[in-house]
Design a protein around this motif. Sequence first.
Motif, PDB file in Angstrom:
ATOM      1  N   ALA A  22       0.832  -1.211   0.000  1.00  0.00           N
ATOM      2  CA  ALA A  22       0.000   0.000   0.000  1.00  0.00           C
ATOM      3  C   ALA A  22       0.864   1.258   0.000  1.00  0.00           C
ATOM      4  O   ALA A  22       0.597   2.203  -0.747  1.00  0.00           O
ATOM      5  CB  ALA A  22      -0.940  -0.011   1.206  1.00  0.00           C
ATOM      6  N   ARG A  23       1.903   1.268   0.816  1.00  0.00           N
ATOM      7  CA  ARG A  23       2.785   2.448   0.853  1.00  0.00           C
ATOM      8  C   ARG A  23       3.478   2.666  -0.492  1.00  0.00           C
ATOM      9  O   ARG A  23       3.527   3.782  -1.007  1.00  0.00           O
ATOM     10  CB  ARG A  23       3.826   2.288   1.962  1.00  0.00           C
ATOM     11  N   ARG A  24       4.035   1.590  -1.048  1.00  0.00           N
ATOM     12  CA  ARG A  24       4.724   1.709  -2.338  1.00  0.00           C
ATOM     13  C   ARG A  24       3.755   2.124  -3.446  1.00  0.00           C
ATOM     14  O   ARG A  24       4.100   2.901  -4.331  1.00  0.00           O
ATOM     15  CB  ARG A  24       5.385   0.383  -2.717  1.00  0.00           C
ATOM     16  N   TRP A  25       2.537   1.575  -3.396  1.00  0.00           N
ATOM     17  CA  TRP A  25       1.542   1.907  -4.413  1.00  0.00           C
ATOM     18  C   TRP A  25       1.212   3.392  -4.369  1.00  0.00           C
ATOM     19  O   TRP A  25       1.138   4.056  -5.402  1.00  0.00           O
ATOM     20  CB  TRP A  25       0.272   1.073  -4.224  1.00  0.00           C
ATOM     21  N   LEU A  26       1.002   3.918  -3.176  1.00  0.00           N
ATOM     22  CA  LEU A  26       0.655   5.330  -3.050  1.00  0.00           C
ATOM     23  C   LEU A  26       1.784   6.229  -3.542  1.00  0.00           C
ATOM     24  O   LEU A  26       1.532   7.251  -4.188  1.00  0.00           O
ATOM     25  CB  LEU A  26       0.268   5.653  -1.608  1.00  0.00           C
ATOM     26  N   VAL A  27       3.029   5.865  -3.276  1.00  0.00           N
ATOM     27  CA  VAL A  27       4.182   6.636  -3.776  1.00  0.00           C
ATOM     28  C   VAL A  27       4.203   6.603  -5.301  1.00  0.00           C
ATOM     29  O   VAL A  27       4.357   7.640  -5.959  1.00  0.00           O
ATOM     30  CB  VAL A  27       5.506   6.101  -3.187  1.00  0.00           C
ATOM     31  N   ALA A  28       4.032   5.408  -5.874  1.00  0.00           N
ATOM     32  CA  ALA A  28       4.039   5.276  -7.338  1.00  0.00           C
ATOM     33  C   ALA A  28       2.867   6.035  -7.956  1.00  0.00           C
ATOM     34  O   ALA A  28       3.008   6.668  -9.004  1.00  0.00           O
ATOM     35  CB  ALA A  28       3.986   3.799  -7.734  1.00  0.00           C
ATOM     36  N   ARG A  29       1.727   5.997  -7.306  1.00  0.00           N
ATOM     37  CA  ARG A  29       0.549   6.692  -7.840  1.00  0.00           C
ATOM     38  C   ARG A  29       0.767   8.203  -7.842  1.00  0.00           C
ATOM     39  O   ARG A  29       0.434   8.882  -8.804  1.00  0.00           O
ATOM     40  CB  ARG A  29      -0.697   6.353  -7.031  1.00  0.00           C
ATOM     41  N   ARG A  30       1.327   8.716  -6.748  1.00  0.00           N
ATOM     42  CA  ARG A  30       1.587  10.168  -6.704  1.00  0.00           C
ATOM     43  C   ARG A  30       2.523  10.589  -7.834  1.00  0.00           C
ATOM     44  O   ARG A  30       2.372  11.662  -8.409  1.00  0.00           O
ATOM     45  CB  ARG A  30       2.174  10.565  -5.348  1.00  0.00           C
ATOM     46  N   ALA A  31       3.475   9.754  -8.164  1.00  0.00           N
ATOM     47  CA  ALA A  31       4.414  10.066  -9.235  1.00  0.00           C
ATOM     48  C   ALA A  31       3.712  10.128 -10.592  1.00  0.00           C
ATOM     49  O   ALA A  31       4.180  10.806 -11.505  1.00  0.00           O
ATOM     50  CB  ALA A  31       5.540   9.036  -9.269  1.00  0.00           C
ATOM     51  N   TRP A  32       2.587   9.408 -10.730  1.00  0.00           N
ATOM     52  CA  TRP A  32       1.877   9.353 -12.005  1.00  0.00           C
ATOM     53  C   TRP A  32       0.632  10.229 -12.070  1.00  0.00           C
ATOM     54  O   TRP A  32      -0.021  10.275 -13.107  1.00  0.00           O
ATOM     55  CB  TRP A  32       1.467   7.910 -12.303  1.00  0.00           C
ATOM     56  N   LEU A  33       0.264  10.911 -10.997  1.00  0.00           N
ATOM     57  CA  LEU A  33      -0.949  11.728 -11.016  1.00  0.00           C
ATOM     58  C   LEU A  33      -0.906  12.711 -12.181  1.00  0.00           C
ATOM     59  O   LEU A  33       0.095  13.363 -12.425  1.00  0.00           O
ATOM     60  CB  LEU A  33      -1.124  12.484  -9.703  1.00  0.00           C
ATOM     61  N   GLY A  34      -1.993  12.796 -12.875  1.00  0.00           N
ATOM     62  CA  GLY A  34      -2.095  13.698 -14.014  1.00  0.00           C
ATOM     63  C   GLY A  34      -1.600  13.113 -15.318  1.00  0.00           C
ATOM     64  O   GLY A  34      -1.827  13.668 -16.378  1.00  0.00           O
ATOM     65  N   GLN A  35      -0.927  11.982 -15.264  1.00  0.00           N
ATOM     66  CA  GLN A  35      -0.388  11.377 -16.479  1.00  0.00           C
ATOM     67  C   GLN A  35      -1.188  10.155 -16.923  1.00  0.00           C
ATOM     68  O   GLN A  35      -0.909   9.592 -17.965  1.00  0.00           O
ATOM     69  CB  GLN A  35       1.072  10.965 -16.256  1.00  0.00           C
ATOM     70  N   GLU A  36      -2.178   9.744 -16.133  1.00  0.00           N
ATOM     71  CA  GLU A  36      -2.925   8.542 -16.465  1.00  0.00           C
ATOM     72  C   GLU A  36      -3.751   8.700 -17.733  1.00  0.00           C
ATOM     73  O   GLU A  36      -4.151   7.723 -18.332  1.00  0.00           O
ATOM     74  CB  GLU A  36      -3.782   8.086 -15.291  1.00  0.00           C
ATOM     75  N   GLY A  37      -3.984   9.939 -18.166  1.00  0.00           N
ATOM     76  CA  GLY A  37      -4.683  10.153 -19.416  1.00  0.00           C
ATOM     77  C   GLY A  37      -3.904   9.609 -20.608  1.00  0.00           C
ATOM     78  O   GLY A  37      -4.467   9.362 -21.664  1.00  0.00           O
ATOM     79  N   LEU A  38      -2.612   9.400 -20.410  1.00  0.00           N
ATOM     80  CA  LEU A  38      -1.767   8.869 -21.466  1.00  0.00           C
ATOM     81  C   LEU A  38      -1.888   7.355 -21.589  1.00  0.00           C
ATOM     82  O   LEU A  38      -1.406   6.771 -22.550  1.00  0.00           O
ATOM     83  CB  LEU A  38      -0.295   9.225 -21.195  1.00  0.00           C
ATOM     84  N   LEU A  39      -2.506   6.721 -20.604  1.00  0.00           N
ATOM     85  CA  LEU A  39      -2.596   5.265 -20.585  1.00  0.00           C
ATOM     86  C   LEU A  39      -3.774   4.767 -21.397  1.00  0.00           C
ATOM     87  O   LEU A  39      -4.796   5.429 -21.510  1.00  0.00           O
ATOM     88  CB  LEU A  39      -2.747   4.764 -19.143  1.00  0.00           C
ATOM     89  N   ASP A  40      -3.639   3.573 -21.892  1.00  0.00           N
ATOM     90  CA  ASP A  40      -4.735   2.875 -22.526  1.00  0.00           C
ATOM     91  C   ASP A  40      -5.862   2.744 -21.508  1.00  0.00           C
ATOM     92  O   ASP A  40      -5.626   2.560 -20.319  1.00  0.00           O
ATOM     93  CB  ASP A  40      -4.219   1.497 -22.969  1.00  0.00           C
TER      94      ASP A  40
END
Length: 96
Positions: A22-40
Motif C-alpha cells: 500500500a505504501r509503495r503503491w501510493l508513492v508510485a501513484r503520486r508520481a503518475w498523477l495527471g499522467q494517467e490520461g496517457l494510458l490505454d
Amino acid sequence: MAEKIRLINAFATGEFEGPEFARRWLVARRAWLGQEGLLDAVFSRALREVFALVEDYPIDPALREPGDVTDEDLRKGVQAVAYWLACLDDSADSAS
C-alpha cells in the motif's frame, strides 16, 4: 507505469505484505498523477481498481474496523488484476 505493474505482480506473488504494498503503491501513484490520461483505457481501469483497494485498506492494523479491506482481500484483489493484465498481455501476443 512499469513500476505499478511490477508492484502488482510482486505483491500478487507474495514478495511483500499489504502495508508495504500500500505504501509503495501510493508513492508510485503520486508520481503518475495527471499522467494517467496517457494510458490505454484498459490499463487505466486496472490501476483504478488497485487504487480503490488500497484506498479502502487501513495500512495500520490497529485502525482496522469491520468491513475494511483485509490483507487477504487486498492480495486477492491485486492477484485478480495481475491475472487480468497477464491475460490481456497474452491475447496481445497472440494477435501479433
